[in-house]
Design a protein around this motif. Structure first.
Motif, PDB file in Angstrom:
ATOM      1  N   ALA A  86       0.841  -1.199   0.000  1.00  0.00           N
ATOM      2  CA  ALA A  86       0.000   0.000   0.000  1.00  0.00           C
ATOM      3  C   ALA A  86       0.880   1.255   0.000  1.00  0.00           C
ATOM      4  O   ALA A  86       1.627   1.500   0.951  1.00  0.00           O
ATOM      5  CB  ALA A  86      -0.925  -0.006   1.204  1.00  0.00           C
ATOM      6  N   VAL A  87       0.746   2.035  -1.049  1.00  0.00           N
ATOM      7  CA  VAL A  87       1.624   3.192  -1.227  1.00  0.00           C
ATOM      8  C   VAL A  87       1.521   4.167  -0.048  1.00  0.00           C
ATOM      9  O   VAL A  87       2.523   4.561   0.545  1.00  0.00           O
ATOM     10  CB  VAL A  87       1.285   3.916  -2.550  1.00  0.00           C
ATOM     11  N   GLY A  88       0.280   4.532   0.299  1.00  0.00           N
ATOM     12  CA  GLY A  88       0.075   5.522   1.366  1.00  0.00           C
ATOM     13  C   GLY A  88       0.645   5.037   2.698  1.00  0.00           C
ATOM     14  O   GLY A  88       1.342   5.773   3.405  1.00  0.00           O
ATOM     15  N   SER A 124       7.679  -7.061  -9.605  1.00  0.00           N
ATOM     16  CA  SER A 124       7.991  -5.653  -9.442  1.00  0.00           C
ATOM     17  C   SER A 124       6.833  -4.832  -9.987  1.00  0.00           C
ATOM     18  O   SER A 124       5.748  -5.368 -10.241  1.00  0.00           O
ATOM     19  CB  SER A 124       9.328  -5.312 -10.099  1.00  0.00           C
ATOM     20  N   SER A 125       7.056  -3.541 -10.153  1.00  0.00           N
ATOM     21  CA  SER A 125       5.942  -2.663 -10.490  1.00  0.00           C
ATOM     22  C   SER A 125       6.413  -1.548 -11.408  1.00  0.00           C
ATOM     23  O   SER A 125       7.561  -1.094 -11.324  1.00  0.00           O
ATOM     24  CB  SER A 125       5.407  -2.064  -9.191  1.00  0.00           C
ATOM     25  N   ALA A 126       5.482  -1.074 -12.215  1.00  0.00           N
ATOM     26  CA  ALA A 126       5.763   0.088 -13.076  1.00  0.00           C
ATOM     27  C   ALA A 126       6.086   1.317 -12.231  1.00  0.00           C
ATOM     28  O   ALA A 126       6.604   2.304 -12.764  1.00  0.00           O
ATOM     29  CB  ALA A 126       4.556   0.374 -13.954  1.00  0.00           C
ATOM     30  N   PHE A 178       1.971  -3.410 -14.688  1.00  0.00           N
ATOM     31  CA  PHE A 178       1.281  -2.133 -14.807  1.00  0.00           C
ATOM     32  C   PHE A 178       0.032  -2.197 -13.909  1.00  0.00           C
ATOM     33  O   PHE A 178       0.198  -2.445 -12.730  1.00  0.00           O
ATOM     34  CB  PHE A 178       1.087  -1.775 -16.295  1.00  0.00           C
ATOM     35  N   ASN A 179      -1.167  -2.004 -14.390  1.00  0.00           N
ATOM     36  CA  ASN A 179      -2.305  -1.953 -13.452  1.00  0.00           C
ATOM     37  C   ASN A 179      -3.208  -3.183 -13.603  1.00  0.00           C
ATOM     38  O   ASN A 179      -4.146  -3.164 -14.396  1.00  0.00           O
ATOM     39  CB  ASN A 179      -3.128  -0.680 -13.678  1.00  0.00           C
ATOM     40  N   PRO A 180      -2.960  -4.238 -12.840  1.00  0.00           N
ATOM     41  CA  PRO A 180      -3.779  -5.440 -12.965  1.00  0.00           C
ATOM     42  C   PRO A 180      -5.198  -5.219 -12.448  1.00  0.00           C
ATOM     43  O   PRO A 180      -5.384  -4.651 -11.352  1.00  0.00           O
ATOM     44  CB  PRO A 180      -3.048  -6.481 -12.104  1.00  0.00           C
ATOM     45  N   VAL A 181      -6.165  -5.634 -13.232  1.00  0.00           N
ATOM     46  CA  VAL A 181      -7.579  -5.513 -12.842  1.00  0.00           C
ATOM     47  C   VAL A 181      -8.320  -6.760 -13.325  1.00  0.00           C
ATOM     48  O   VAL A 181      -7.757  -7.595 -14.020  1.00  0.00           O
ATOM     49  CB  VAL A 181      -8.250  -4.257 -13.451  1.00  0.00           C
ATOM     50  N   THR A 216     -15.269   9.429  -6.350  1.00  0.00           N
ATOM     51  CA  THR A 216     -14.619  10.645  -6.824  1.00  0.00           C
ATOM     52  C   THR A 216     -13.546  10.304  -7.836  1.00  0.00           C
ATOM     53  O   THR A 216     -12.712   9.424  -7.587  1.00  0.00           O
ATOM     54  CB  THR A 216     -13.956  11.375  -5.621  1.00  0.00           C
ATOM     55  N   VAL A 217     -13.577  10.958  -8.968  1.00  0.00           N
ATOM     56  CA  VAL A 217     -12.483  10.853  -9.934  1.00  0.00           C
ATOM     57  C   VAL A 217     -11.447  11.900  -9.526  1.00  0.00           C
ATOM     58  O   VAL A 217     -11.752  13.101  -9.452  1.00  0.00           O
ATOM     59  CB  VAL A 217     -12.991  11.064 -11.374  1.00  0.00           C
ATOM     60  N   ASN A 218     -10.247  11.408  -9.238  1.00  0.00           N
ATOM     61  CA  ASN A 218      -9.228  12.281  -8.648  1.00  0.00           C
ATOM     62  C   ASN A 218      -8.533  13.146  -9.698  1.00  0.00           C
ATOM     63  O   ASN A 218      -7.516  12.755 -10.246  1.00  0.00           O
ATOM     64  CB  ASN A 218      -8.171  11.441  -7.926  1.00  0.00           C
ATOM     65  N   SER A 268      -7.878   6.277 -19.956  1.00  0.00           N
ATOM     66  CA  SER A 268      -8.060   7.277 -18.910  1.00  0.00           C
ATOM     67  C   SER A 268      -9.034   6.754 -17.859  1.00  0.00           C
ATOM     68  O   SER A 268      -9.810   5.815 -18.121  1.00  0.00           O
ATOM     69  CB  SER A 268      -8.582   8.575 -19.506  1.00  0.00           C
ATOM     70  N   VAL A 269      -9.010   7.404 -16.705  1.00  0.00           N
ATOM     71  CA  VAL A 269      -9.937   7.011 -15.631  1.00  0.00           C
ATOM     72  C   VAL A 269     -11.376   7.124 -16.136  1.00  0.00           C
ATOM     73  O   VAL A 269     -12.191   6.219 -15.917  1.00  0.00           O
ATOM     74  CB  VAL A 269      -9.710   7.871 -14.371  1.00  0.00           C
ATOM     75  N   LEU A 270     -11.678   8.187 -16.858  1.00  0.00           N
ATOM     76  CA  LEU A 270     -13.050   8.345 -17.383  1.00  0.00           C
ATOM     77  C   LEU A 270     -13.393   7.254 -18.380  1.00  0.00           C
ATOM     78  O   LEU A 270     -14.526   6.763 -18.410  1.00  0.00           O
ATOM     79  CB  LEU A 270     -13.219   9.709 -18.062  1.00  0.00           C
ATOM     80  N   ARG A 291      -6.781  16.396  -7.403  1.00  0.00           N
ATOM     81  CA  ARG A 291      -5.781  15.363  -7.727  1.00  0.00           C
ATOM     82  C   ARG A 291      -5.408  14.584  -6.468  1.00  0.00           C
ATOM     83  O   ARG A 291      -5.426  15.148  -5.367  1.00  0.00           O
ATOM     84  CB  ARG A 291      -4.507  16.026  -8.262  1.00  0.00           C
ATOM     85  N   ARG A 292      -5.034  13.329  -6.636  1.00  0.00           N
ATOM     86  CA  ARG A 292      -4.512  12.532  -5.511  1.00  0.00           C
ATOM     87  C   ARG A 292      -3.004  12.746  -5.454  1.00  0.00           C
ATOM     88  O   ARG A 292      -2.326  12.641  -6.480  1.00  0.00           O
ATOM     89  CB  ARG A 292      -4.849  11.057  -5.742  1.00  0.00           C
ATOM     90  N   ALA A 293      -2.515  13.006  -4.239  1.00  0.00           N
ATOM     91  CA  ALA A 293      -1.070  13.270  -4.086  1.00  0.00           C
ATOM     92  C   ALA A 293      -0.258  12.113  -4.646  1.00  0.00           C
ATOM     93  O   ALA A 293      -0.584  10.939  -4.400  1.00  0.00           O
ATOM     94  CB  ALA A 293      -0.739  13.473  -2.609  1.00  0.00           C
ATOM     95  N   GLY A 294       0.775  12.430  -5.391  1.00  0.00           N
ATOM     96  CA  GLY A 294       1.684  11.390  -5.877  1.00  0.00           C
ATOM     97  C   GLY A 294       1.303  10.794  -7.229  1.00  0.00           C
ATOM     98  O   GLY A 294       2.074  10.046  -7.810  1.00  0.00           O
ATOM     99  N   ASP A 295       0.092  11.104  -7.732  1.00  0.00           N
ATOM    100  CA  ASP A 295      -0.314  10.537  -9.027  1.00  0.00           C
ATOM    101  C   ASP A 295       0.455  11.203 -10.168  1.00  0.00           C
ATOM    102  O   ASP A 295       0.642  12.420 -10.174  1.00  0.00           O
ATOM    103  CB  ASP A 295      -1.817  10.755  -9.265  1.00  0.00           C
ATOM    104  N   ILE A 296       0.855  10.383 -11.143  1.00  0.00           N
ATOM    105  CA  ILE A 296       1.421  10.942 -12.362  1.00  0.00           C
ATOM    106  C   ILE A 296       0.333  10.924 -13.442  1.00  0.00           C
ATOM    107  O   ILE A 296      -0.612  10.147 -13.362  1.00  0.00           O
ATOM    108  CB  ILE A 296       2.668  10.154 -12.830  1.00  0.00           C
TER     109      ILE A 296
END
Ligand code: UD1
Length: 340
Positions: A86-88, A124-126, A178-181, A216-218, A268-270, A291-296
């Motif tokens: 967990a990043v946070g 590992s992770s992106a 990358f982002n597994p879903v 919420t879309v950040n 994109s998130v949308l 925006r969420r802190a730390g997001d690129i």
């Protein structure tokens, strides 16, 4: 091959167990169950018809690892999923992250050596690409992280690479996810986060089910086509199959090699929100927030190396990711808790 999966009861580990068993490998799991349930492995058995032995233990402890190595016949390779993620949380508990995630690798490498096991595939992770702005991301791009979780991935990559250079018997494959879903199409296994999910897809699933009341879309002011962040979402079953290919490669090649596991497509998130609505016939009344802190802004893979060298590429599209994620959610509203 007989493969030890550390952290194999978790989201990616359980899907990988299915792919390995279906490819004819034998699997054994070591997991401390801190963020997973043994039920996931019973479900793996339900899907594949194969039992998966589970050793409950901690990867940082050599004696627990020894138990796994002493259980049954010889272990040919390890896939190392176990770790805090967990990043946070990593920002507020850096020492726990560094000691847990690094100690696990140190102990594992020692016990592997002692038991004559020379092949390891590492999760590992992106996130190790940090704030790179040139897309798509290629394995030889500069790396660097923005949080302790990411640095533990980066440091583990370094440790494994150095050890592979020093030990001609060691074969290392590093996979940058990358982002597994999504989830297995049976709806038997899927992502089962503790508490309120941080990641987009599990959050959307719980919102759609009514468990969470707001979504919420950040940020909608990023320099992207619709102002929301762009990510490389990959179906977890494609990711799982990438491990089977990586294992075949590790069995044959000395040294250390790094591969992106992504689709090469940025959504994109949308776009994800709308794809989820369309795939499942639902509406997701979201609102925009800061925006969420730390997001690129943008992050997606160049997956050519995995295609060329591992002969692997992602096959499943966005619709399948959204449909399978929702199928898992509706079939298991409380995840593995209360499962029968
Ligand atoms: C995150 C981690 C990354 C980890 C990856 C695992 C961070 C900063 N990064 O990646 O290190 O390897 O998960 O999959 O946590 N979003 C919303 N609303 C929500 C939830 C998310 O708009 O309720 C947005 C986020 O702000 C982001 C995008 O969705 O723009 C994707 O978020 P997420 O699923 O958390 O993935 P990453 O941040 O890419």
């Amino acid at each position: 091959m007989r493969v030890l999966l550390t952290g194999g009861a978790g989201y990616i580990g359980s899907h990988t167990a299915v792919s390995l068993l279906e490819a004819g490998h034998d699997v054994i799991v070591l997991d401390n169950l801190s963020n997973s349930s043994p039920e996931s492995l019973r479900r793996v058995q339900r899907i594949t018809g194969h039992e998966v032995p589970l050793i409950i233990g901690d990867c940082t402890r050599q004696e627990d690892l020894e138990k796994a190595f002493q259980c049954g016949s010889r272990i040919d390779a390890v896939i190392h999923f176990a770790g805090l993620k967990a990043v946070g949380e990593s920002v507020s508990m850096p020492l726990d992250y560094y000691s847990n995630n690094l100690d696990a690798t140190f102990s594992l490498l020692r016990v592997m050596k002692k038991n004559g096991c020379g092949a390891i595939v590492f999760s590992s992770s992106a996130t190790v690409y940090g704030t790179n702005e040139t897309m798509p991301l290629r394995e030889d791009f500069p790396t660097g992280c923005t949080n302790p979780y990411g640095w533990t991935k980066w440091m583990n990559e370094r440790v494994l690479t150095d050890c592979a250079h020093a030990d001609p018997e060691l074969r290392v494959v590093i996979l940058r996810y990358f982002n597994p879903v999504g989830a297995h199409p049976s709806g038997e296994i899927g992502e089962d986060p503790n508490g309120i999910p941080n990641n987009l897809m599990p959050y959307v699933c719980q919102f759609a089910s009514g468990k969470l009341k707001t979504f919420t879309v950040n940020g909608n002011d990023y320099p992207t086509r619709d102002g929301t962040c762009i990510r490389d979402f990959i179906h977890v079953c494609d990711l799982a199959e990438g491990h089977v290919s990586a294992l075949a490669y590790a069995a044959e090649h000395r040294g250390a090699e790094v591969f992106n596991l992504g689709t090469g497509n940025g959504y994109s998130v949308l776009e994800i929100v709308h794809a989820f609505e369309k795939a499942n016939g639902l509406e997701l009344p979201f609102r925009f927030g800061p925006r969420r802190a730390g997001d690129i802004a943008v992050c997606y893979a160049n997956p050519e190396k995995a295609e060329r060298v591992l002969h692997w590429h992602a096959k499943r599209g966005l619709e399948e990711m959204c449909r399978d994620a929702w199928h898992w959610q509706t079939k298991n509203p409380n995840g593995f808790r209360g499962a029968q």
